[in-house]
Design a protein around this motif. Sequence first.
Motif, mmCIF file in Angstrom:
data_model
loop_
_atom_site.group_PDB
_atom_site.id
_atom_site.type_symbol
_atom_site.label_atom_id
_atom_site.label_comp_id
_atom_site.label_asym_id
_atom_site.label_seq_id
_atom_site.Cartn_x
_atom_site.Cartn_y
_atom_site.Cartn_z
ATOM 1 N N SER A 188 0.846 -1.202 0.000
ATOM 2 C CA SER A 188 0.000 0.000 0.000
ATOM 3 C C SER A 188 0.877 1.246 0.000
ATOM 4 C CB SER A 188 -0.926 -0.002 1.211
ATOM 5 O OG SER A 188 -1.666 1.195 1.281
ATOM 6 N N ARG A 189 0.997 1.870 -1.143
ATOM 7 C CA ARG A 189 1.803 3.089 -1.234
ATOM 8 C C ARG A 189 1.137 4.236 -0.508
ATOM 9 N NH1 ARG A 189 1.838 2.190 -7.561
ATOM 10 N NH2 ARG A 189 -0.293 1.718 -6.893
ATOM 11 N N GLY A 190 -0.208 4.298 -0.568
ATOM 12 C CA GLY A 190 -0.918 5.342 0.151
ATOM 13 C C GLY A 190 -0.713 5.243 1.652
ATOM 14 N N GLY A 191 -0.698 4.018 2.167
ATOM 15 C CA GLY A 191 -0.477 3.822 3.596
ATOM 16 C C GLY A 191 0.901 4.290 4.028
ATOM 17 N N ILE A 192 1.919 4.026 3.191
ATOM 18 C CA ILE A 192 3.279 4.463 3.516
ATOM 19 C C ILE A 192 3.363 5.987 3.486
ATOM 20 C CG2 ILE A 192 5.692 4.315 2.843
ATOM 21 C CD1 ILE A 192 4.489 1.714 3.938
ATOM 22 N N VAL A 193 2.725 6.611 2.479
ATOM 23 C CA VAL A 193 2.724 8.076 2.404
ATOM 24 C C VAL A 193 2.005 8.662 3.620
ATOM 25 C CG1 VAL A 193 1.878 10.062 1.103
ATOM 26 C CG2 VAL A 193 2.884 8.124 -0.103
ATOM 27 N N ALA A 194 0.879 8.061 4.011
ATOM 28 C CA ALA A 194 0.137 8.545 5.179
ATOM 29 C C ALA A 194 0.975 8.426 6.441
ATOM 30 C CB ALA A 194 -1.167 7.758 5.326
ATOM 31 N N LEU A 195 1.758 7.360 6.550
ATOM 32 C CA LEU A 195 2.664 7.218 7.697
ATOM 33 C C LEU A 195 3.691 8.348 7.686
ATOM 34 C CD1 LEU A 195 3.935 5.755 10.092
ATOM 35 C CD2 LEU A 195 5.177 4.313 8.455
ATOM 36 N N GLY A 196 4.241 8.649 6.509
ATOM 37 C CA GLY A 196 5.203 9.734 6.416
ATOM 38 C C GLY A 196 4.606 11.066 6.836
ATOM 39 N N LEU A 197 3.373 11.342 6.404
ATOM 40 C CA LEU A 197 2.698 12.578 6.794
ATOM 41 C C LEU A 197 2.491 12.644 8.307
ATOM 42 C CD1 LEU A 197 -0.025 12.808 3.980
ATOM 43 C CD2 LEU A 197 2.042 14.201 4.192
ATOM 44 N N THR A 198 2.115 11.517 8.889
ATOM 45 C CA THR A 198 1.890 11.468 10.337
ATOM 46 C C THR A 198 3.183 11.713 11.095
ATOM 47 O OG1 THR A 198 0.119 9.847 9.948
ATOM 48 C CG2 THR A 198 0.909 10.097 12.202
ATOM 49 N N ILE A 199 4.275 11.133 10.619
ATOM 50 C CA ILE A 199 5.577 11.331 11.271
ATOM 51 C C ILE A 199 5.984 12.796 11.218
ATOM 52 C CG2 ILE A 199 8.044 10.831 11.096
ATOM 53 C CD1 ILE A 199 7.284 8.000 10.188
ATOM 54 N N VAL A 200 5.796 13.435 10.067
ATOM 55 C CA VAL A 200 6.147 14.848 9.935
ATOM 56 C C VAL A 200 5.341 15.700 10.915
ATOM 57 C CG1 VAL A 200 6.024 16.848 8.401
ATOM 58 C CG2 VAL A 200 6.906 14.677 7.543
ATOM 59 N N ILE A 201 4.034 15.446 10.989
ATOM 60 C CA ILE A 201 3.175 16.206 11.910
ATOM 61 C C ILE A 201 3.599 15.971 13.352
ATOM 62 C CG2 ILE A 201 0.819 16.416 12.799
ATOM 63 C CD1 ILE A 201 -0.147 15.789 9.943
ATOM 64 N N ALA A 202 3.923 14.718 13.690
ATOM 65 C CA ALA A 202 4.335 14.398 15.058
ATOM 66 C C ALA A 202 5.660 15.075 15.408
ATOM 67 C CB ALA A 202 4.458 12.882 15.217
ATOM 68 N N LEU A 219 6.892 17.818 14.138
ATOM 69 C CA LEU A 219 6.665 19.254 14.298
ATOM 70 C C LEU A 219 6.068 19.564 15.666
ATOM 71 C CD1 LEU A 219 5.246 20.188 10.768
ATOM 72 C CD2 LEU A 219 7.507 20.752 11.703
ATOM 73 N N ALA A 220 5.239 18.641 16.156
ATOM 74 C CA ALA A 220 4.576 18.870 17.443
ATOM 75 C C ALA A 220 5.515 18.636 18.630
ATOM 76 C CB ALA A 220 3.350 17.976 17.565
ATOM 77 N N ILE A 221 6.369 17.618 18.534
ATOM 78 C CA ILE A 221 7.200 17.246 19.693
ATOM 79 C C ILE A 221 8.643 17.706 19.565
ATOM 80 C CG2 ILE A 221 5.760 15.216 20.068
ATOM 81 C CD1 ILE A 221 8.006 13.508 18.924
ATOM 82 N N ARG A 222 8.993 18.368 18.457
ATOM 83 C CA ARG A 222 10.383 18.762 18.218
ATOM 84 C C ARG A 222 11.009 19.503 19.403
ATOM 85 N NH1 ARG A 222 12.102 23.445 16.314
ATOM 86 N NH2 ARG A 222 9.987 23.980 15.670
ATOM 87 N N PRO A 223 10.312 20.455 20.020
ATOM 88 C CA PRO A 223 10.964 21.163 21.139
ATOM 89 C C PRO A 223 11.263 20.256 22.334
ATOM 90 C CG PRO A 223 9.040 22.371 20.314
ATOM 91 C CD PRO A 223 8.993 21.004 19.716
ATOM 92 N N LYS A 224 10.602 19.104 22.413
ATOM 93 C CA LYS A 224 10.758 18.238 23.585
ATOM 94 C C LYS A 224 11.686 17.051 23.322
ATOM 95 C CE LYS A 224 5.964 19.270 24.841
ATOM 96 N NZ LYS A 224 4.626 18.695 25.112
ATOM 97 N N LEU A 225 12.252 16.962 22.131
ATOM 98 C CA LEU A 225 13.077 15.808 21.794
ATOM 99 C C LEU A 225 14.344 15.776 22.661
ATOM 100 C CD1 LEU A 225 12.867 15.603 17.883
ATOM 101 C CD2 LEU A 225 11.836 14.078 19.559
ATOM 102 N N ASP A 226 14.596 14.618 23.225
ATOM 103 C CA ASP A 226 15.801 14.387 24.031
ATOM 104 C C ASP A 226 16.570 13.246 23.373
ATOM 105 O OD1 ASP A 226 17.747 13.779 25.862
ATOM 106 O OD2 ASP A 226 16.420 13.787 27.604
ATOM 107 N N PHE A 227 17.611 13.587 22.604
ATOM 108 C CA PHE A 227 18.304 12.573 21.818
ATOM 109 C C PHE A 227 19.050 11.571 22.692
ATOM 110 C CE2 PHE A 227 17.700 16.078 18.818
ATOM 111 C CZ PHE A 227 17.163 15.384 17.748
ATOM 112 N N ASP A 228 19.497 11.986 23.866
ATOM 113 C CA ASP A 228 20.124 11.026 24.774
ATOM 114 C C ASP A 228 19.113 9.978 25.236
ATOM 115 O OD1 ASP A 228 22.543 12.327 24.606
ATOM 116 O OD2 ASP A 228 22.122 13.638 26.317
#
Length: 396
Positions: free
Chosen positions: A201-215, A217-226
Amino acid sequence: MNSEPGRPGLVVVIAFIVTLAGRFTLSRTGLDLPIVNDVRVPLFFVLLLSLILEAHRMGPHPVTGVTALFGILALLLYQGFSALWVPPGTPTGPVVGDLCAVAGLLIVYFTLANWDRDRVTATTLVLFHIAAWVYFLAAATGRGHAAGGRWAALGGGPNVFVRLMILGVITSIYLYLRSGERLIWLIPIPVFLFGAIASGSRGGIVALGLTIVIALLAIRPKLDFDRLAKPLGLLLVVGAVLVITAGPSIAGFVQSRFVEATIGEGYASQRDVLFRMALRIFLQRPILGTGVSGFYTVTDLGPGEKYVHNLPLSIAAEGGSAGLALLLVAWIGLWQAYVAVPARERSLESRTAAYCGIFIGGTSLFSGDYYDARLMWILLLLAAVRPAPEHVPLSR
């Protein structure tokens, strides 16, 4: 003396089964029972009966966000009424039945959320995780695969399968966070991603990519790479093992489906043709559209293409500008109800349901019809509503 309200349990499981069952018919199993052939009939009866029997145990405090529910119901009601102006000979009964079923499910889930929103949402997310495993294991046996070797299971097509796989990924992250970051809950993620790719499902993979981008953008300030180092390392190891051991079994399929057909030949499963037709119909009937299910009659593409496979374009073609306006109102109502709660006060369940709903919404841009969008509406509604403040009696 007032006793504490009960906690929703079995009725949530029944609601989930009704939701997941889709349009499964007994004829697939070789049975032909006129009234209950569509399993939604007996399942809805059991669901409503169980809800009535449990009504006395519900708590006294409602949830806020009822306007979000009204926005969705207004869209569904308009779509149902649009059957009044469809072209002659258009079969509207099944689609109107689907719209009524979606409305019924939304009312049931809102009622359950009125009982105990976070518990209902948590139970639903866990059930999605279990369902993802059931579907993956069923598909891994080789049963139910679609044409071309695309993974599917239990009577659902590849596009249904990929939705459950990615919901399995998101709920794995939810269970990881809920458990206090126990790494064992992350192990299923590469497994479900493998299943998603195997669905083709190519649409499903694209939708996953869109969801990851939105997520992000929302949590970027809270990311703790350690803090992320250990879980990412685990995912890489499990993913590498999976690719080495099981990758060769779908390597040829991935090469032909994603590389040669999609990138090399630009094959889009006729989605581009359907989208152009829907846009043309909208431009020809811009105010009210063709009416529900009118796309099938106007295009006359045969039994294989009954709908547009894109929710906004489908509503545009069959509901016109009025339908698009109601769709926008429904989405804005959900968004306003969701952001009305400060980010720091949103529960983990609410945030997870929001991302699940966003993903299903993304897949609705590439596959499915009105009834297939039910998971989006349910999950976004559970994310948007919230327990109302405690009732304060009026002073005398």
